[in-house]
Enzyme design. Structure first.
Site, mmCIF file in Angstrom:
data_model
loop_
_atom_site.group_PDB
_atom_site.id
_atom_site.type_symbol
_atom_site.label_atom_id
_atom_site.label_comp_id
_atom_site.label_asym_id
_atom_site.label_seq_id
_atom_site.Cartn_x
_atom_site.Cartn_y
_atom_site.Cartn_z
ATOM 1 N N LYS A 1 0.856 -1.202 0.000
ATOM 2 C CA LYS A 1 0.000 0.000 0.000
ATOM 3 C C LYS A 1 0.881 1.237 0.000
ATOM 4 O O LYS A 1 0.661 2.171 -0.772
ATOM 5 C CB LYS A 1 -0.879 -0.006 1.253
ATOM 6 C CG LYS A 1 -1.570 1.310 1.556
ATOM 7 C CD LYS A 1 -2.441 1.255 2.781
ATOM 8 C CE LYS A 1 -1.720 1.566 4.026
ATOM 9 N NZ LYS A 1 -1.426 2.997 4.257
ATOM 10 N N ASN A 2 1.916 1.241 0.845
ATOM 11 C CA ASN A 2 2.714 2.460 1.015
ATOM 12 C C ASN A 2 3.744 2.667 -0.089
ATOM 13 O O ASN A 2 4.408 3.701 -0.130
ATOM 14 C CB ASN A 2 3.386 2.451 2.399
ATOM 15 C CG ASN A 2 2.344 2.585 3.502
ATOM 16 O OD1 ASN A 2 1.166 2.820 3.228
ATOM 17 N ND2 ASN A 2 2.751 2.377 4.740
ATOM 18 N N CYS B 1 -6.091 7.761 8.557
ATOM 19 C CA CYS B 1 -6.321 7.289 9.916
ATOM 20 C C CYS B 1 -5.736 8.299 10.920
ATOM 21 O O CYS B 1 -4.757 8.962 10.661
ATOM 22 C CB CYS B 1 -5.702 5.928 10.154
ATOM 23 S SG CYS B 1 -4.089 5.732 9.456
ATOM 24 N N ARG C 1 -1.147 15.118 12.844
ATOM 25 C CA ARG C 1 -0.385 14.746 11.637
ATOM 26 C C ARG C 1 -0.241 15.995 10.772
ATOM 27 O O ARG C 1 -0.935 16.189 9.808
ATOM 28 C CB ARG C 1 -1.078 13.609 10.890
ATOM 29 C CG ARG C 1 -1.068 12.332 11.715
ATOM 30 C CD ARG C 1 -1.552 11.146 10.943
ATOM 31 N NE ARG C 1 -0.504 10.603 10.055
ATOM 32 C CZ ARG C 1 -0.733 9.565 9.245
ATOM 33 N NH1 ARG C 1 -1.931 9.054 9.183
ATOM 34 N NH2 ARG C 1 0.213 9.084 8.473
ATOM 35 N N ASP D 1 4.421 0.965 11.992
ATOM 36 C CA ASP D 1 3.225 0.296 11.465
ATOM 37 C C ASP D 1 3.107 -1.139 11.954
ATOM 38 O O ASP D 1 2.057 -1.755 11.754
ATOM 39 C CB ASP D 1 3.230 0.296 9.932
ATOM 40 C CG ASP D 1 3.066 1.691 9.394
ATOM 41 O OD1 ASP D 1 3.238 1.883 8.181
ATOM 42 O OD2 ASP D 1 2.784 2.596 10.194
ATOM 43 N N ARG E 1 -8.866 -0.519 4.086
ATOM 44 C CA ARG E 1 -7.919 0.463 3.522
ATOM 45 C C ARG E 1 -6.613 -0.210 3.119
ATOM 46 O O ARG E 1 -5.945 0.235 2.185
ATOM 47 C CB ARG E 1 -7.603 1.558 4.550
ATOM 48 C CG ARG E 1 -8.736 2.527 4.851
ATOM 49 C CD ARG E 1 -8.225 3.683 5.698
ATOM 50 N NE ARG E 1 -7.000 4.203 5.143
ATOM 51 C CZ ARG E 1 -5.940 4.575 5.876
ATOM 52 N NH1 ARG E 1 -5.969 4.468 7.179
ATOM 53 N NH2 ARG E 1 -4.845 5.040 5.303
HETATM 54 C C1 EPZ Z 1 3.731 7.127 6.078
HETATM 55 O O1 EPZ Z 1 2.872 8.100 6.639
HETATM 56 C C2 EPZ Z 1 2.909 5.860 5.981
HETATM 57 N N1 EPZ Z 1 1.772 6.085 5.083
HETATM 58 C C3 EPZ Z 1 2.420 5.461 7.353
HETATM 59 O O2 EPZ Z 1 1.704 4.236 7.212
HETATM 60 C C4 EPZ Z 1 3.619 5.235 8.264
HETATM 61 O O3 EPZ Z 1 3.162 4.952 9.571
HETATM 62 C C5 EPZ Z 1 4.491 6.507 8.276
HETATM 63 O O4 EPZ Z 1 4.854 6.866 6.936
HETATM 64 C C6 EPZ Z 1 5.772 6.303 9.090
HETATM 65 O O5 EPZ Z 1 6.511 5.255 8.542
HETATM 66 C C7 EPZ Z 1 1.971 5.979 3.753
HETATM 67 O O6 EPZ Z 1 3.065 5.749 3.279
HETATM 68 C C8 EPZ Z 1 0.749 6.144 2.887
HETATM 69 P P1 EPZ Z 1 5.523 10.624 8.219
HETATM 70 P P2 EPZ Z 1 3.328 9.657 6.676
HETATM 71 O O7 EPZ Z 1 5.364 11.858 7.424
HETATM 72 O O8 EPZ Z 1 4.086 9.974 5.451
HETATM 73 C C9 EPZ Z 1 5.381 13.862 11.660
HETATM 74 C C10 EPZ Z 1 -0.027 2.736 7.590
HETATM 75 O O9 EPZ Z 1 -0.397 2.184 8.623
HETATM 76 N N2 EPZ Z 1 5.277 14.856 10.575
HETATM 77 O O10 EPZ Z 1 6.787 9.827 8.094
HETATM 78 O O11 EPZ Z 1 2.143 10.457 7.002
HETATM 79 C C11 EPZ Z 1 4.096 13.039 11.764
HETATM 80 O O12 EPZ Z 1 3.133 13.726 12.532
HETATM 81 C C12 EPZ Z 1 0.312 4.198 7.584
HETATM 82 O O13 EPZ Z 1 0.145 2.136 6.499
HETATM 83 C C13 EPZ Z 1 5.373 16.205 10.892
HETATM 84 O O14 EPZ Z 1 5.554 16.577 12.049
HETATM 85 O O15 EPZ Z 1 4.318 9.629 7.929
HETATM 86 C C14 EPZ Z 1 4.568 11.783 12.446
HETATM 87 O O16 EPZ Z 1 4.620 11.995 13.832
HETATM 88 C C15 EPZ Z 1 -0.016 4.841 8.889
HETATM 89 N N3 EPZ Z 1 5.262 17.116 9.893
HETATM 90 C C16 EPZ Z 1 5.987 11.610 11.887
HETATM 91 O O17 EPZ Z 1 6.379 12.897 11.363
HETATM 92 C C17 EPZ Z 1 5.063 16.742 8.588
HETATM 93 O O18 EPZ Z 1 4.978 17.624 7.718
HETATM 94 C C18 EPZ Z 1 6.088 10.569 10.773
HETATM 95 O O19 EPZ Z 1 5.228 10.989 9.748
HETATM 96 C C19 EPZ Z 1 4.973 15.370 8.290
HETATM 97 C C20 EPZ Z 1 5.089 14.443 9.295
#
Ligand code: EPZ
Length: 413
Positions: free
Chosen positions: A22-23, A116, A121, A302, A394
């Site tokens: 998915k990711n 989710c 976020r 995850d 999802r």
């Molecule tokens: C991706 O989400 C994945 N989703 C998530 O998988 C996964 O948990 C996550 O990466 C971490 O590995 C997809 O790839 C579609 P991040 P993403 O930006 O990109 C903070 C699942 O279960 N942050 O790496 O949204 C954020 O709040 C899903 O398949 C900021 O502060 O994750 C979080 O605490 C859930 N500012 C941390 O960074 C920003 O602008 C990691 O977020 C962006 C993120």
């Protein structure tokens, strides 16, 4: 699926091919909006996040089809720059259309995305990075309006955000000069996106390291096979471990799941692996030591909920620390309702193994939290019901069919 009903206590046994990631597929689908061309994507998972993304792309003017894991996209026609708010609101990864449309059109408009709820976020890393590349970002009553063709430059990411890395890679495809991302995420899905973009003619180096460089290059369509889903694989391994099962997974890359494999081995599972398959035989489990989540190559956030569910009956105490998301213990009350002994303090959860779990009626909170509830229900004595099971649609294709193929007594309504 609205509700899953499971009668637990049966070991999961058999062989399963892991679905496409998915990711990995979501950023690659967004990338097709950046590049005029025709695309053929193999091994795409039949999951709701994919069908919602295809509908988003169709709303922008791309022509898409999906059948038996094969997705075609034709992005050669004129494109709109504003995505459908109703659809984009369902999916956090819709934010990736910002980078893709800025690369293609020099403008983009998306609603603040959904997906989710895992605590706050924000999108500050995405938006600050785009501004560093000269894009004007104007949030306006629940929408993000972005104007201006990205320029070359260097973006320093203070946190290796997966989505921000992907968004900036896509924006860089249309930049007027070379773009360097420092502090980039290193997840395997980033490497798969870079491999796809390279197939499209992009000049990208450093994907999978903290420093990614993208230079302007003429782009075209491509054929690509989506990476196996390491998180779906982790879910099935945890279900087998929790139920004393015996499972073989094919079409996966064990090296990309190393921290999860190590924890399950330390917990007492017998795991044998080849380059593209893995077999797990579960014994009686013991606490494997602390599990601390972090950006790749650390233990993946995850898999935190599903590994926790697998260890609810492991003898001893397992300490979990969730360092990536601020609210990713939402599954714990449901696990407690099934008899688990879990104490939480801030980003720490202490799981003390119990001898038995019992069925309960619970409600899924998010994709991986819902999967954790399924795993606990499979290990519990008696019947459980998991409401709001649509969360699992999802990210898990044919979920009930695959559960039943492994011997679970599971039904969905
Ligand atoms: C991706 O989400 C994945 N989703 C998530 O998988 C996964 O948990 C996550 O990466 C971490 O590995 C997809 O790839 C579609 P991040 P993403 O930006 O990109 C903070 C699942 O279960 N942050 O790496 O949204 C954020 O709040 C899903 O398949 C900021 O502060 O994750 C979080 O605490 C859930 N500012 C941390 O960074 C920003 O602008 C990691 O977020 C962006 C993120």
């Amino acid at each position: 699926m609205e509700t899953i009903r499971i009668t637990g206590g049966r070991p999961l046994r058999g062989t399963l091919a892991v679905q496409g990631s998915k990711n990995a597929v979501l950023p690659i689908l967004a990338a097709t909006a950046a590049i005029p061309g025709r695309f053929l994507l193999r091994n795409c998972p039949a999951i709701r996040d994919v069908t919602v993304t295809l509908a988003l792309l169709a709303g922008l003017g791309l022509r898409t089809t999906m059948e038996h894991g094969l997705v075609t996209v034709d992005s050669r026609g004129p494109l709109g720059s504003a995505s459908d708010p109703a659809l984009a609101g369902k999916l956090r990864s819709s934010v990736l259309l910002l980078g893709a449309l800025l690369a293609r059109l020099g403008e983009a408009e998306i609603p603040l995305p959904g997906g989710c709820v895992l605590g706050k976020r924000p999108l500050d890393l995405h938006l600050r990075g785009l501004e560093t590349l000269g894009v004007r970002v104007c949030p306006e009553n629940g929408r993000l309006l972005c104007r201006g063709r990205p320029e070359g430059g260097t973006v320093i990411l203070p946190y290796p955000s997966v989505g921000a890395t992907e968004n900036l890679m896509l924006a860089a495809l249309g930049a007027t000069g070379p773009v360097c991302l420092i502090g980039a995420a290193q997840e395997p899905e980033i490497r798969d996106l870079a491999a796809f973009l390279t197939d499209c003619g992009a000049d990208i180096t450093g994907a999978g390291t903290p420093c990614i460089r993208i230079r302007p290059a003429p782009l075209h369509g491509a054929v690509h096979r989506i990476l196996p889903d390491r998180m779906e694989a982790a879910t099935w391994l945890c279900a087998a471990a929790a139920t004393g099962g015996d499972l073989t997974l094919t079409n996966l890359l064990p090296d990309q799941l190393r921290p999860v494999i190590d924890v399950l081995r330390r917990a007492g599972c017998e795991i044998t692996e080849s380059q593209t398959s893995l077999s797990l035989r579960a014994g009686s489990l013991q606490a494997p030591g602390a599990v601390v989540t972090g950006p790749y190559p650390a233990f993946p956030t995850d898999a935190q909920a599903t590994v926790m569910a697998a260890l609810l009956r492991a003898s001893g105490v397992t300490l979990f620390q969730e360092t990536v998301f601020s609210n990713r213990f939402r599954h714990i009350p449901a696990l407690r309702a099934m008899g688990a002994r879990i104490e939480t303090t801030g980003d720490l959860a202490r799981v003390r193994g119990v001898s038995a779990l019992h069925g309960a009626v619970v409600t899924a909170t998010d994709l991986r939290g819902g999967a954790a509830m399924v795993i606990a229900a499979l290990a519990a004595q008696g019947e459980s019901q998991i409401h709001d099971a649509w969360h699992l649609d999802r990210g898990y294709g044919d979920f009930i069919l695959r559960l039943r193929a492994l011997g679970a007594e599971a039904h969905s309504t």
